[in-house]
Write an enzyme that holds these catalytic residues in place. Sequence first.
Site, mmCIF file in Angstrom:
data_model
loop_
_atom_site.group_PDB
_atom_site.id
_atom_site.type_symbol
_atom_site.label_atom_id
_atom_site.label_comp_id
_atom_site.label_asym_id
_atom_site.label_seq_id
_atom_site.Cartn_x
_atom_site.Cartn_y
_atom_site.Cartn_z
ATOM 1 N N HIS A 65 0.756 -1.079 -0.041
ATOM 2 C CA HIS A 65 0.020 -0.158 -0.061
ATOM 3 C C HIS A 65 0.737 1.104 -0.094
ATOM 4 O O HIS A 65 1.463 1.569 0.965
ATOM 5 C CB HIS A 65 -0.908 -0.024 1.106
ATOM 6 C CG HIS A 65 -2.005 1.229 1.192
ATOM 7 N ND1 HIS A 65 -3.039 0.843 1.666
ATOM 8 C CD2 HIS A 65 -1.905 2.386 0.772
ATOM 9 C CE1 HIS A 65 -4.057 1.977 1.720
ATOM 10 N NE2 HIS A 65 -3.165 2.870 0.991
ATOM 11 N N ASP A 157 -8.860 3.415 -3.104
ATOM 12 C CA ASP A 157 -8.150 3.800 -1.795
ATOM 13 C C ASP A 157 -8.020 5.318 -1.686
ATOM 14 O O ASP A 157 -7.799 6.125 -2.830
ATOM 15 C CB ASP A 157 -6.786 3.386 -1.660
ATOM 16 C CG ASP A 157 -6.305 3.783 -0.218
ATOM 17 O OD1 ASP A 157 -6.870 3.538 0.818
ATOM 18 O OD2 ASP A 157 -5.067 4.685 -0.387
ATOM 19 N N HIS A 184 -10.649 0.884 1.454
ATOM 20 C CA HIS A 184 -10.321 1.948 2.373
ATOM 21 C C HIS A 184 -11.845 2.086 3.185
ATOM 22 O O HIS A 184 -12.772 2.550 2.648
ATOM 23 C CB HIS A 184 -9.901 3.023 1.813
ATOM 24 C CG HIS A 184 -10.236 4.592 2.734
ATOM 25 N ND1 HIS A 184 -8.817 5.169 2.816
ATOM 26 C CD2 HIS A 184 -11.006 5.119 3.155
ATOM 27 C CE1 HIS A 184 -9.343 6.160 3.405
ATOM 28 N NE2 HIS A 184 -10.600 6.188 3.758
ATOM 29 N N HIS A 237 -5.103 -0.347 6.132
ATOM 30 C CA HIS A 237 -4.919 0.324 6.928
ATOM 31 C C HIS A 237 -5.836 0.253 8.227
ATOM 32 O O HIS A 237 -6.531 1.153 8.625
ATOM 33 C CB HIS A 237 -4.754 1.745 6.593
ATOM 34 C CG HIS A 237 -5.586 2.499 5.975
ATOM 35 N ND1 HIS A 237 -6.887 2.127 5.918
ATOM 36 C CD2 HIS A 237 -5.259 3.008 4.608
ATOM 37 C CE1 HIS A 237 -7.567 3.115 4.706
ATOM 38 N NE2 HIS A 237 -6.330 3.381 4.101
ATOM 39 N N ASN A 283 -5.405 9.472 7.311
ATOM 40 C CA ASN A 283 -6.833 9.073 7.365
ATOM 41 C C ASN A 283 -6.419 7.565 6.835
ATOM 42 O O ASN A 283 -6.143 7.084 5.917
ATOM 43 C CB ASN A 283 -7.530 9.542 6.195
ATOM 44 C CG ASN A 283 -8.874 8.947 6.207
ATOM 45 O OD1 ASN A 283 -9.373 8.373 6.877
ATOM 46 N ND2 ASN A 283 -9.770 9.512 5.171
ATOM 47 N N ASP A 310 1.124 2.604 3.590
ATOM 48 C CA ASP A 310 0.183 3.744 3.134
ATOM 49 C C ASP A 310 1.052 4.944 3.094
ATOM 50 O O ASP A 310 0.556 6.035 3.317
ATOM 51 C CB ASP A 310 -0.827 4.105 4.286
ATOM 52 C CG ASP A 310 -1.851 5.054 3.499
ATOM 53 O OD1 ASP A 310 -1.995 5.122 2.492
ATOM 54 O OD2 ASP A 310 -2.747 5.274 4.175
HETATM 55 ZN ZN ZN Z 1 -6.602 4.572 2.410
#
Ligand code: ZN
Length: 445
Positions: A65, A157, A184, A237, A283, A310
């Site tokens: 990610h 995402d 997400h 995440h 986020n 992320d």
């Molecule tokens: Zn995300």
Amino acid sequence: MAGVRTILKGGRVVDPVNGIDGQADLQLDDGYITQVGQNLKVNPGSLVIEVPRGCVVCPGFIDMHVHLREPGQEHKETVATGVAAAVAGGFSAVACMPNTDPVNDDAGVTGLILARAAQAGLARVHPVGAVTVGLAGERLAQLGELRAAGCVAVSDDGRPVADTILMRRALEYASMCGMVVIDHCEDVSLTEDGVANDGFQAALLGLRGMPAAAEDIVVERDVTLSGMTGASVHIAHVSTRGALDAIRLGKERGFSVSCEVTPHHFTLTDDRLSEYGANYKMNPPLREQTDVEAILEGLRDGSVDCIATDHAPHHYDEKLAEFDRAPFGVVGLETAVSICLDRLVHPGHVSLSRLVELLAVNPARILGVAGGALTVGTPADITVLAPELAVTVDAQAFRSLARNTPFDGWALRGGVAATIVGGRSVYVNELVDGAVQFETVASDR
Ligand SMILES: [Zn+2]
């Protein structure tokens, strides 16, 4: 150097897929692993590299990610700078999210990303295509075409696939195309204009809140849809206790559910918000101590499948804006491995072998890409760890174009000694005694 056989000698090899955790040598020929075993015979003309004392040889790490920002936002990051950051952080491969400009909802964009990655020649890049056209959440993208162009998964995402029937169709079509949907999970009607975890800290600082329930609800929906369709879903995440409970329940019921957590979510809480820096704005937001504990529990008991960064590069000026207006996201490629060694392995939450599952084995399995094991006949993608190396994070020294990390200045125990991709040494950490030898690893390119 083509044609020269290389032997990595004397390291501790950790390869859970092949049941190896101990002293072993690796033989590489033309970019492939050709033998693994103790005291491998060295033929005349072979190049021998003594693995530095205390170093650990692992299958190459895969960050499933990241945001590489190209095309469209090359002032934040390019494919080339992103993969330079990846290999410096010990990642031999990354999967990059489609929220570029234009969005990767089209085979042409996928092709451009792959071409840039090939030019850079560092980490492997696996593009993730969009679930919906323009990430607008209205109409499914051409998932089959994205797959054919080289996408390994699909995701919107940055935002969820909010519409439930669309998510059901996405799961069904993606599964037919052999791809996982990465979601997400955020109920945007609950988070609205929120900027921080909805809790005591946000109230204290007068910041608009994003409740944990907004994440939990969508994770629960996705787990239910995975059970209903039989298709695989991967939750990006995960940051809340409730979301992990839902994932655990789905796994117990035999659903094809997997998830990832980020280093910032298992090390930091919203207490940091009093420092008010936009490098604590992401986020999902930093949550509370109970959530951090739930993530650590999930890392220990196997409910968490992967660690992903992320990695979300932003330009310096953008993050200088006041907290409310600054963009979400932090970089992570060049700090993740040190954070994992310092915060997970050394305190005893996870073993090195479990860390390799989280960073290599499971990402490869979930994305259906090569790697995750040091199996004879497979490309020599290798991460060499220096678990005792003293590391001080210095954002100014990042290979990434961006500096937006919450970990600047942190002193950590453990780092990366070298990264090898396709038998070619693409990163060597000169701070590790003896690691410089890796620069001579034979290459077929
Ligand atoms: Zn995300």
